[in-house]
Design a protein around this motif. Structure first.
Motif, mmCIF file in Angstrom:
data_model
loop_
_atom_site.group_PDB
_atom_site.id
_atom_site.type_symbol
_atom_site.label_atom_id
_atom_site.label_comp_id
_atom_site.label_asym_id
_atom_site.label_seq_id
_atom_site.Cartn_x
_atom_site.Cartn_y
_atom_site.Cartn_z
ATOM 1 N N SER A 1 10.451 -1.637 8.361
ATOM 2 C CA SER A 1 11.531 -0.632 8.350
ATOM 3 C C SER A 1 12.596 -1.150 7.105
ATOM 4 O O SER A 1 13.014 -0.075 6.428
ATOM 5 C CB SER A 1 12.298 -0.346 9.600
ATOM 6 N N THR A 2 12.851 -2.398 7.246
ATOM 7 C CA THR A 2 13.808 -2.884 6.551
ATOM 8 C C THR A 2 13.239 -3.035 4.824
ATOM 9 O O THR A 2 14.034 -2.456 4.047
ATOM 10 C CB THR A 2 14.320 -4.331 6.866
ATOM 11 N N MET A 3 12.150 -3.313 4.753
ATOM 12 C CA MET A 3 11.676 -3.566 3.310
ATOM 13 C C MET A 3 11.103 -2.075 2.772
ATOM 14 O O MET A 3 11.433 -1.796 1.565
ATOM 15 C CB MET A 3 10.376 -4.413 3.525
ATOM 16 N N LEU A 4 10.864 -1.277 3.644
ATOM 17 C CA LEU A 4 10.635 -0.050 3.045
ATOM 18 C C LEU A 4 11.813 0.661 2.666
ATOM 19 O O LEU A 4 11.851 1.374 1.418
ATOM 20 C CB LEU A 4 9.915 0.994 4.346
ATOM 21 N N HIS A 5 12.835 0.491 3.306
ATOM 22 C CA HIS A 5 14.058 1.258 3.074
ATOM 23 C C HIS A 5 14.833 0.562 1.711
ATOM 24 O O HIS A 5 14.879 1.305 0.647
ATOM 25 C CB HIS A 5 15.173 1.083 3.924
ATOM 26 N N PHE A 6 14.928 -0.789 1.596
ATOM 27 C CA PHE A 6 15.195 -1.366 0.290
ATOM 28 C C PHE A 6 14.338 -1.188 -0.672
ATOM 29 O O PHE A 6 14.831 -1.097 -1.908
ATOM 30 C CB PHE A 6 15.581 -2.761 0.945
ATOM 31 N N GLY A 7 13.078 -1.122 -0.458
ATOM 32 C CA GLY A 7 11.966 -1.067 -1.464
ATOM 33 C C GLY A 7 12.075 0.177 -2.196
ATOM 34 O O GLY A 7 11.259 0.383 -3.205
ATOM 35 N N SER A 8 12.550 1.231 -1.720
ATOM 36 C CA SER A 8 12.532 2.471 -2.253
ATOM 37 C C SER A 8 13.595 2.779 -3.369
ATOM 38 O O SER A 8 13.251 3.474 -4.167
ATOM 39 C CB SER A 8 12.665 3.575 -1.155
ATOM 40 N N TYR A 9 14.330 1.793 -3.633
ATOM 41 C CA TYR A 9 15.323 1.911 -4.506
ATOM 42 C C TYR A 9 14.755 1.146 -5.999
ATOM 43 O O TYR A 9 14.192 0.086 -5.859
ATOM 44 C CB TYR A 9 16.627 1.192 -4.119
ATOM 45 N N LEU B 1 0.639 -1.168 -0.114
ATOM 46 C CA LEU B 1 0.086 0.043 0.007
ATOM 47 C C LEU B 1 0.871 1.445 0.050
ATOM 48 O O LEU B 1 0.711 2.388 -0.621
ATOM 49 C CB LEU B 1 -0.990 0.129 1.256
ATOM 50 N N LEU B 2 2.000 1.371 0.789
ATOM 51 C CA LEU B 2 2.756 2.355 0.953
ATOM 52 C C LEU B 2 3.474 2.606 -0.465
ATOM 53 O O LEU B 2 3.620 3.688 -0.995
ATOM 54 C CB LEU B 2 3.724 2.395 1.975
ATOM 55 N N GLN B 3 4.017 1.532 -0.966
ATOM 56 C CA GLN B 3 4.761 1.672 -2.265
ATOM 57 C C GLN B 3 3.654 2.058 -3.429
ATOM 58 O O GLN B 3 4.069 2.851 -4.407
ATOM 59 C CB GLN B 3 5.549 0.160 -2.560
ATOM 60 N N ARG B 4 2.727 1.386 -3.274
ATOM 61 C CA ARG B 4 1.499 1.491 -4.381
ATOM 62 C C ARG B 4 1.108 3.086 -4.468
ATOM 63 O O ARG B 4 1.002 3.851 -5.663
ATOM 64 C CB ARG B 4 0.399 0.725 -4.381
ATOM 65 N N PHE B 5 0.679 3.574 -3.623
ATOM 66 C CA PHE B 5 0.134 4.728 -3.490
ATOM 67 C C PHE B 5 0.745 6.117 -3.003
ATOM 68 O O PHE B 5 0.535 7.200 -3.314
ATOM 69 C CB PHE B 5 -0.959 4.822 -2.469
ATOM 70 N N PHE B 6 1.852 5.819 -2.415
ATOM 71 C CA PHE B 6 2.622 7.068 -1.640
ATOM 72 C C PHE B 6 4.366 7.311 -2.199
ATOM 73 O O PHE B 6 4.749 8.168 -1.884
ATOM 74 C CB PHE B 6 2.695 6.873 -0.064
ATOM 75 N N LEU B 7 4.725 6.210 -2.778
ATOM 76 C CA LEU B 7 6.212 6.394 -3.205
ATOM 77 C C LEU B 7 6.679 7.444 -4.076
ATOM 78 O O LEU B 7 7.698 8.129 -3.826
ATOM 79 C CB LEU B 7 6.573 4.962 -3.905
ATOM 80 N N PRO B 8 5.878 7.898 -4.889
ATOM 81 C CA PRO B 8 6.275 9.037 -5.740
ATOM 82 C C PRO B 8 5.926 10.507 -5.130
ATOM 83 O O PRO B 8 6.541 11.274 -5.449
ATOM 84 C CB PRO B 8 5.139 8.863 -7.096
ATOM 85 N N PHE B 9 5.622 10.217 -3.937
ATOM 86 C CA PHE B 9 5.418 11.712 -3.173
ATOM 87 C C PHE B 9 6.165 11.691 -1.706
ATOM 88 O O PHE B 9 5.568 10.990 -0.868
ATOM 89 C CB PHE B 9 3.763 11.832 -2.921
ATOM 90 N N PRO B 10 7.372 12.061 -1.690
ATOM 91 C CA PRO B 10 8.076 11.881 -0.388
ATOM 92 C C PRO B 10 7.438 12.323 0.817
ATOM 93 O O PRO B 10 7.409 11.833 1.806
ATOM 94 C CB PRO B 10 9.362 12.833 -0.690
ATOM 95 N N LEU B 11 6.618 13.444 0.760
ATOM 96 C CA LEU B 11 6.122 13.875 1.995
ATOM 97 C C LEU B 11 5.004 13.329 2.378
ATOM 98 O O LEU B 11 4.858 12.604 3.476
ATOM 99 C CB LEU B 11 5.721 15.427 1.718
ATOM 100 N N LEU B 12 4.163 12.731 1.475
ATOM 101 C CA LEU B 12 2.913 12.075 1.936
ATOM 102 C C LEU B 12 3.533 10.349 2.242
ATOM 103 O O LEU B 12 2.902 9.800 3.118
ATOM 104 C CB LEU B 12 2.164 11.790 0.445
ATOM 105 N N MET B 13 4.517 10.046 1.746
ATOM 106 C CA MET B 13 5.129 8.893 2.077
ATOM 107 C C MET B 13 5.628 8.956 3.472
ATOM 108 O O MET B 13 5.390 7.909 4.087
ATOM 109 C CB MET B 13 6.338 8.508 0.959
#
Length: 349
Positions: free
Chosen positions: A125-133, A81-93
């Motif tokens: 926290s680990t998946m969020l960090h790695f998944g942002s690349y 959900l976080l990657q799908r809807f908020f990743l392109p928007f750093p502040l919203l993420m």
């Protein structure tokens, strides 16, 4: 009663703790061997998950297994959900990440299914960090996380069957009796610091600082500033010990580091040493547990067939100490700020 006190104050392990020591070492080794033989990515999940499952709690049952697996499923859904809807928007993420972290810390502060929400914090926290690349496959990461969780639960069940307890299981700790104000304080404190950690590691592109990132989350588990401060001190000592053990293994093995059987034996022995210290301390997340998870991260994530962990050990040590020092300063500031308001005041300093 006197016998129990003598055991708790002794540096020797009780028979129950000796069996627990073997479970931790064998469980971690099984995950390490499987991920290396199958060449699965994100080996850190396969080595650290058994340490969390077998090292954090003295018992294992169906409820614990369900919490552990369900927490993994929740993490995957949160990540999607976080990657799908908020990743392109750093502040919203960042805002959405804060909300998700707040949910985890809220249930931890209430003491409701603590294991599920606490272990979920580390994974998320680990998946969020790695998944942002951009070069990271979310599907591979989610699959590795779920597979590592299943293997950890299966290995724990098998090890409790092979090495059973001969005495009554340890009594569960009493549920926390925190007021509404304390729950709000601890929720906001944990969520703010966890989100700050995520943002800093993203902005500074600290992709190779997994140990430091995990450390900044683990020290928040006590949910109070004083508890986090003591946990940070213990964690820094544990990381120092874990890195020292990794360097010793590297020096002793020298050019034999590419022999997988020897690496497995070295991993097993270092886990035994760290796990014994963890059990002797009888203090939850102390120095021994910090060393234990550090060894799991070093071997699981950075031990490659044609590589070594010498540089990784030195880099992990410096990055963890620096990250924890910054985190504690921020924790003190947030703690003092929240205590300025009656609705978020924590009486436990």
């Amino acid at each position: 009663m006197s016998t129990n006190q003598e055991v708790s104050n002794s540096r020797d392990l009780s028979p129950s703790e000796q069996r627990r020591l073997l479970r931790i070492a064998l469980g971690s080794c099984s995950g390490f061997v499987l991920c290396k033989l199958m060449n699965w990515p994100y080996g850190v999940f396969f080595t650290v998950y058994p340490m969390l499952l077998l090292g954090m709690l003295p018992v294992f049952n169906r409820l614990i297994a369900c919490q552990f697996l369900f927490g993994c499923v929740v993490n995957i859904v949160e990540l999607y959900l976080l990657q799908r809807f908020f990743l392109p928007f750093p502040l919203l993420m960042s805002m959405a990440t804060f909300v998700v972290f707040a949910v985890h810390f809220y249930f931890m502060a209430k003491g409701k299914h603590y294991l599920m929400w606490a272990c979920g914090l580390i994974s998320l926290s680990t998946m969020l960090h790695f998944g942002s690349y951009p070069d990271t496959s979310i599907a591979d990461m989610a699959t590795s996380t779920m597979l590592a969780s299943i293997i950890a639960v299966i290995s724990a069940a098998v090890l409790y069957w092979l090495i059973p307890e001969h005495s009554a299981p340890a009594a569960a700790p009493p549920p926390p009796t925190a007021s509404f104000e304390q729950i709000r304080h601890r929720t906001l404190l944990g969520a703010t610091l966890a989100t700050l950690s995520f943002v800093v590691f993203q902005v500074m592109d600290l992709r190779d600082s997994l140990s430091a990132q995990v450390a900044t989350i683990l020290v928040l588990f006590p949910l109070t500033f004083s508890g986090s401060l003591q946990s940070a001190i213990n964690r820094a000592k544990g990381v120092t010990l874990g890195c020292a053990l990794g360097i010793v293994v590297q020096i002793m093995m020298y050019d034999l580091i590419n022999h997988f059987t020897l690496v497995v034996l070295a991993f097993f022995m270092t886990v035994l040493l760290a796990a014994r210290l963890h059990l002797v301390e009888r203090a939850g997340s102390g120095m021994g547990f910090g060393a234990l998870t550090t060894i799991g991260i070093l071997f699981g994530q950075y031990m490659q067939p044609h590589g070594d962990i010498l540089y990784s050990s030195l880099y992990r040590l410096s990055s963890v100490v620096f990250a924890l020092a910054i985190l504690i300063v921020c924790a003190y500031a947030v703690h003092r700020l929240l205590n300025q308001f009656a609705s978020t005041r924590d009486c436990a300093y």
